[in-house]
Design an enzyme around this catalytic site. Structure first.
Site, PDB file in Angstrom:
ATOM      1  N   LYS A  32       0.894  -1.080  -0.022  1.00 34.16           N
ATOM      2  CA  LYS A  32      -0.210   0.072  -0.068  1.00 34.16           C
ATOM      3  C   LYS A  32       1.063   1.185  -0.048  1.00 34.16           C
ATOM      4  CE  LYS A  32      -2.297   1.571   3.641  1.00 34.16           C
ATOM      5  NZ  LYS A  32      -2.685   3.191   3.555  1.00 34.16           N
ATOM      6  N   ASP A  59      -3.426   4.172  -2.020  1.00 31.65           N
ATOM      7  CA  ASP A  59      -4.308   4.800  -1.188  1.00 31.65           C
ATOM      8  C   ASP A  59      -4.364   6.507  -0.956  1.00 31.65           C
ATOM      9  OD1 ASP A  59      -6.305   4.866   0.919  1.00 31.65           O
ATOM     10  OD2 ASP A  59      -4.904   4.219   2.492  1.00 31.65           O
ATOM     11  N   LYS A  61      -7.233   7.919  -1.433  1.00 31.95           N
ATOM     12  CA  LYS A  61      -8.725   8.383  -0.881  1.00 31.95           C
ATOM     13  C   LYS A  61      -9.393   9.774  -1.696  1.00 31.95           C
ATOM     14  CE  LYS A  61      -8.379   6.561   3.874  1.00 31.95           C
ATOM     15  NZ  LYS A  61      -6.928   6.102   3.706  1.00 31.95           N
ATOM     16  N   ASP A  64     -13.833  14.288  -4.795  1.00 32.54           N
ATOM     17  CA  ASP A  64     -13.953  15.524  -5.629  1.00 32.54           C
ATOM     18  C   ASP A  64     -15.191  15.338  -6.439  1.00 32.54           C
ATOM     19  OD1 ASP A  64     -13.332  17.816  -6.854  1.00 32.54           O
ATOM     20  OD2 ASP A  64     -11.180  17.759  -6.391  1.00 32.54           O
ATOM     21  N   THR A 123     -12.225   6.133  10.350  1.00 30.04           N
ATOM     22  CA  THR A 123     -12.183   5.538  11.874  1.00 30.04           C
ATOM     23  C   THR A 123     -11.818   6.739  13.005  1.00 30.04           C
ATOM     24  OG1 THR A 123     -10.028   4.418  11.240  1.00 30.04           O
ATOM     25  CG2 THR A 123     -11.779   3.123  11.283  1.00 30.04           C
ATOM     26  N   ARG A 214       2.652  -0.804  10.985  1.00 32.48           N
ATOM     27  CA  ARG A 214       3.668  -1.137  11.838  1.00 32.48           C
ATOM     28  C   ARG A 214       3.913  -2.417  12.406  1.00 32.48           C
ATOM     29  NH1 ARG A 214       0.905   3.909  15.014  1.00 32.48           N
ATOM     30  NH2 ARG A 214      -0.878   2.776  13.767  1.00 32.48           N
TER      31      ARG A 214
HETATM   32  O1  C5P Z   1       0.603   0.779  11.117  1.00 33.68           O
HETATM   33  P1  C5P Z   1      -0.889   0.323  11.060  1.00 33.68           P
HETATM   34  O2  C5P Z   1      -0.917  -1.107  10.883  1.00 33.68           O
HETATM   35  O3  C5P Z   1      -1.596   0.980  11.969  1.00 33.68           O
HETATM   36  O4  C5P Z   1      -1.163   1.036   9.445  1.00 33.68           O
HETATM   37  C1  C5P Z   1      -2.461   0.829   9.325  1.00 33.68           C
HETATM   38  C2  C5P Z   1      -2.580   1.590   7.653  1.00 33.68           C
HETATM   39  O5  C5P Z   1      -3.848   1.603   7.344  1.00 33.68           O
HETATM   40  C3  C5P Z   1      -2.058   3.017   7.594  1.00 33.68           C
HETATM   41  O6  C5P Z   1      -1.492   3.040   6.277  1.00 33.68           O
HETATM   42  C4  C5P Z   1      -3.102   3.843   7.704  1.00 33.68           C
HETATM   43  O7  C5P Z   1      -2.943   5.017   7.285  1.00 33.68           O
HETATM   44  C5  C5P Z   1      -4.126   3.133   7.273  1.00 33.68           C
HETATM   45  N1  C5P Z   1      -5.516   3.155   7.696  1.00 33.68           N
HETATM   46  C6  C5P Z   1      -6.099   2.981   8.957  1.00 33.68           C
HETATM   47  N2  C5P Z   1      -7.388   3.189   9.448  1.00 33.68           N
HETATM   48  C7  C5P Z   1      -8.196   3.415   8.452  1.00 33.68           C
HETATM   49  C8  C5P Z   1      -7.803   3.689   7.104  1.00 33.68           C
HETATM   50  C9  C5P Z   1      -6.535   3.414   6.968  1.00 33.68           C
HETATM   51  O8  C5P Z   1      -5.281   2.619   9.830  1.00 33.68           O
HETATM   52  N3  C5P Z   1      -9.471   3.691   8.846  1.00 33.68           N
END
Ligand code: C5P
Length: 234
Positions: A32, A59, A61, A64, A123, A214
């Site tokens: 991603k 990603d 998003k 527009d 979220t 992460r």
């Molecule tokens: O590090 P982590 O596993 O939390 O990363 C989750 C990824 O998903 C990040 O790139 C974050 O921007 C994305 N994301 C999220 N929650 C959302 C939408 C996207 O954590 N509701």
């Protein structure tokens, strides 16, 4: 079954992204590329990751007017991405234009159209935050409502939080692809993701793809972390 892990390349430089991608490629299903890396590295990073043979989820998003989103989606298809995101709150016409642009651009290039994924309610927003911007509904209701608009507009996938997967599965057709972030194995340090599921729980709940940042890139050994997550799914 194909590998459902989408590793988020949430790193600030091209070098780090390419190094991470190379290291974990055999253990993940796709990468991603989000706003930070895309704004830093430009479209070239998509081309370089695609050149390794890996699938890319762009990603950005999009949100527009329909014409602008359609053009952005066309440009993304030309970059040869396999998944991309749009905000479902952009409305029916915008979503329809995004899906049509994905299909038209792909057919012109002789490619499979990318999966256009609808983002429902971020979220980071709760019911109070929705009320503040003029939506007097609870989050769950709004998610369902936006998912319905996305389906009617022809989208074939949604991004949702792990908590929404079970409920959404009851209202959307089985073919609709659900992509979920908020995945934690329990082994990593606590961070800003509050309501999480393990990879296995998310798949059992009905997710098709898991976005994992992460727990992989911040692990001491990202390759080993990704392999362990993959094993946990079998
Ligand atoms: O590090 P982590 O596993 O939390 O990363 C989750 C990824 O998903 C990040 O790139 C974050 O921007 C994305 N994301 C999220 N929650 C959302 C939408 C996207 O954590 N509701």
């Amino acid at each position: 079954m194909r590998n459902p892990i989408i590793a988020a390349l949430d790193v600030p430089s091209v070098e780090q992204a390419l190094q991470l991608a190379e290291q974990i490629a055999p253990a993940v299903g796709a990468f991603k590329i989000g706003k930070e890396l895309f704004v830093t590295a430009g479209p070239d990073i998509v081309k370089r990751i695609r050149a390794t043979g890996a699938s890319v989820f762009l990603d950005l998003k999009f949100h527009d007017i329909p014409n602008t989103v359609a053009k952005a989606v066309t440009a993304a298809v030309q970059l040869d991405v396999q998944m991309l995101t749009v905000h479902t709150s952009g409305g029916f016409e915008m979503l329809k234009a995004a899906e049509k642009a994905a299909e038209d651009a792909a057919w012109k290039l002789g490619r499979i159209p990318p999966l256009v994924l609808g983002v429902t309610v971020l979220t980071s927003l709760d019911t109070a935050a929705l009320r503040e911007i003029g939506f007097d509904v609870n989050v769950e209701y709004q998610v369902r409502r936006l998912a319905t608009v996305a389906m009617k507009a022809g989208l074939r996938g949604l991004v949702c939080s792990p908590q929404e997967v079970v409920k959404l599965r009851q209202t959307i057709p089985p073919a609709m692809q659900l992509v979920t972030p908020g995945i934690r194995t329990g082994a990593e340090k606590a961070d800003d993701q509050k309501r999480t599921l393990t990879p296995k729980e998310a798949i059992q709940a009905g997710a098709n793809w898991l976005v994992i940042g992460r727990p992989i890139y911040a692990a001491e050994n990202p390759r080993a972390a990704a392999e362990k997550i993959l094993e946990s799914l079998n």
